[in-house]
Design an enzyme around this catalytic site. Structure first.
Site, PDB file in Angstrom:
ATOM      1  N   ASN A 199      -2.247   1.295  -3.105  1.00 25.96           N
ATOM      2  CA  ASN A 199      -1.259   2.453  -3.458  1.00 25.96           C
ATOM      3  C   ASN A 199      -1.215   2.298  -4.888  1.00 25.96           C
ATOM      4  O   ASN A 199      -0.101   2.343  -5.677  1.00 25.96           O
ATOM      5  CB  ASN A 199       0.291   1.949  -3.092  1.00 25.96           C
ATOM      6  N   SER A 237       1.276   0.149  -6.978  1.00 20.67           N
ATOM      7  CA  SER A 237       0.879  -1.327  -6.617  1.00 20.67           C
ATOM      8  C   SER A 237      -0.113  -1.245  -5.511  1.00 20.67           C
ATOM      9  O   SER A 237      -0.611  -0.384  -4.670  1.00 20.67           O
ATOM     10  CB  SER A 237       2.148  -1.904  -5.998  1.00 20.67           C
ATOM     11  N   SER A 275       2.703  -0.788 -11.895  1.00 20.71           N
ATOM     12  CA  SER A 275       1.936  -1.089 -10.792  1.00 20.71           C
ATOM     13  C   SER A 275       1.969  -2.678 -10.532  1.00 20.71           C
ATOM     14  O   SER A 275       1.439  -3.690 -11.408  1.00 20.71           O
ATOM     15  CB  SER A 275       0.286  -0.823 -10.943  1.00 20.71           C
ATOM     16  N   GLY A 276       2.376  -2.949  -9.072  1.00 27.05           N
ATOM     17  CA  GLY A 276       2.354  -4.529  -8.909  1.00 27.05           C
ATOM     18  C   GLY A 276       1.162  -4.958  -8.175  1.00 27.05           C
ATOM     19  O   GLY A 276       0.916  -4.578  -6.995  1.00 27.05           O
TER      20      GLY A 276
END
Length: 371
Positions: A199, A237, A275-276
């Site tokens: 994602n 992420s 963004s993780g």
């Protein structure tokens, strides 16, 4: 459809039989997909990865890596401290981490019964709030339970399924993807399998086998999502889960997890501010680690555990397998996904297969070549 159905082959090492994380013996994957159009628009779900059937009572060694920390993967402090993964892994949307975690605790209680022990489940998230009514909290305990009960060693579904249902990847529809690699050694075959919930990423940075696919497939051919004001492109992420039957110790698992981040970069991810990008690697190659329980006497029951370790000179090969499988898993997530319209009419278009083949100058491969 998968990348190899389109003639897209990443790397040089062979895949496992299913080209999936479930090629690692004993690993099972289950999905629950939630899709509804009213009164709330639901595009979400949960995915579980079960390292082996007795994970609730028999830990495995694991390690983790953070490329960028705008995300969550619960339970990592204990993994960093002890080097052990003690539960199944859950993947879902950002606002459903708690309910998935709680149900994984309940699953461990069901498996082990009452006793003096504790549970710190691993649950990862990526944000699906553009397509999904994320604040409606539609993931329920029964959805997690269903994913656990339906988990299978078969190749898992990819694309718009499970925790990946409402996800976006490099400006195309994203979601769940998986791949595997195998290598022969003097003591037998090792398998590395990867599953991603993708994602993340910006369209213009997307690369496949070094080709600037994101530049070649512009918004005039496949429209970019119409992002809300002040929503930074590339936010979102990726969670990468790496499984292997190679007998790795915890520090070796950590090194493998780090290399998965290199694959994210090779595809074009840059660990954007929001963004993780989190990676977890576990090994099923050392079994027999005793479970945690304060009502047992370790000195009397099992004071020592015999272990094996992959020789250092083989680690580079495992790194290569991890990078290749992670790259292909991300591409598979996009290839398998289909165009989706979600909350407030927000639409994300799938990666067009013909345009991808044109950009890479590939041709579809007959299905029988993969049988």
């Amino acid at each position: 459809m998968r990348a190899r159905d389109l003639g897209v082959v990443i790397g040089e090492h062979p895949t496992g039989p299913s080209n999936a994380i479930t090629d690692v013996a004993g690993v099972r994957v289950g999905h629950t997909t939630l899709h509804a159009d009213g009164p709330a628009t639901v595009r979400t779900g949960v995915t579980v990865v079960i390292p082996h059937d007795d994970i609730w009572a028999e830990p495995v060694f694991a390690g983790s890596h953070r490329l960028n920390g705008s995300g969550e993967l619960t339970g990592l402090e204990w993994i960093r401290e002890s080097g052990e993964l003690t539960t199944a892994i859950g993947l879902t949307n950002t606002h459903s981490v708690g309910v998935v975690r709680d149900e994984l605790v309940a699953a461990q209680v069901r498996a082990r019964g009452d006793g003096v022990y504790w549970s710190l489940p691993v649950v990862g998230e990526t944000y699906d709030g553009l397509l999904n009514d994320i604040n409606g909290f539609h993931v329920r305990p029964e959805h997690v339970r269903s994913a656990l009960e339906n988990a299978s060693t078969e190749r898992p579904a990819e694309g718009n399924v499970g925790g990946g249902t409402g996800m976006i990847c490099h400006g195309f529809k994203g979601g769940i993807g998986t791949s595997s690699r195998v290598t022969e050694t003097a003591v037998g075959q090792y398998t590395v399998g990867v599953l991603v919930q993708a994602n993340h990423g910006r369209r213009e940075r997307l690369r496949v086998n070094g080709v600037p696919v994101g530049e070649l497939i512009g918004p005039d051919e496949v429209p970019l999502p119409d992002l809300p004001d002040r929503y930074e492109p590339g936010s979102g992420s990726i969670i990468v889960i790496v499984a292997t039957d190679a007998p790795l110790l915890p520090h070796q698992c950590t090194r493998v997890a780090q290399r998965a981040a290199l694959a994210v970069a090779r595809i074009g991810g840059s660990g954007e501010q929001y963004s993780g990008d989190l990676m977890l690697a576990f090994s099923t190659g050392n079994r027999g680690i005793p479970p945690y329980a304060w009502d047992e006497d370790p000195a009397a029951s099992q004071p020592e555990v015999p272990l094996r370790m992959v020789a250092p000179q083989l680690m580079s090969r495992l790194f290569d397998l991890t990078i290749e499988a992670t790259e292909e898993a991300i591409v598979n997530a996009m290839v398998a996904a289909t165009t989706m319209t979600g909350r407030n009419g927000f639409t994300v278009h799938a990666l067009d297969h013909a345009l991808l083949g044109r950009a890479l100058n590939t041709k579809p491969v007959p299905t029988e070549e993969f049988s």
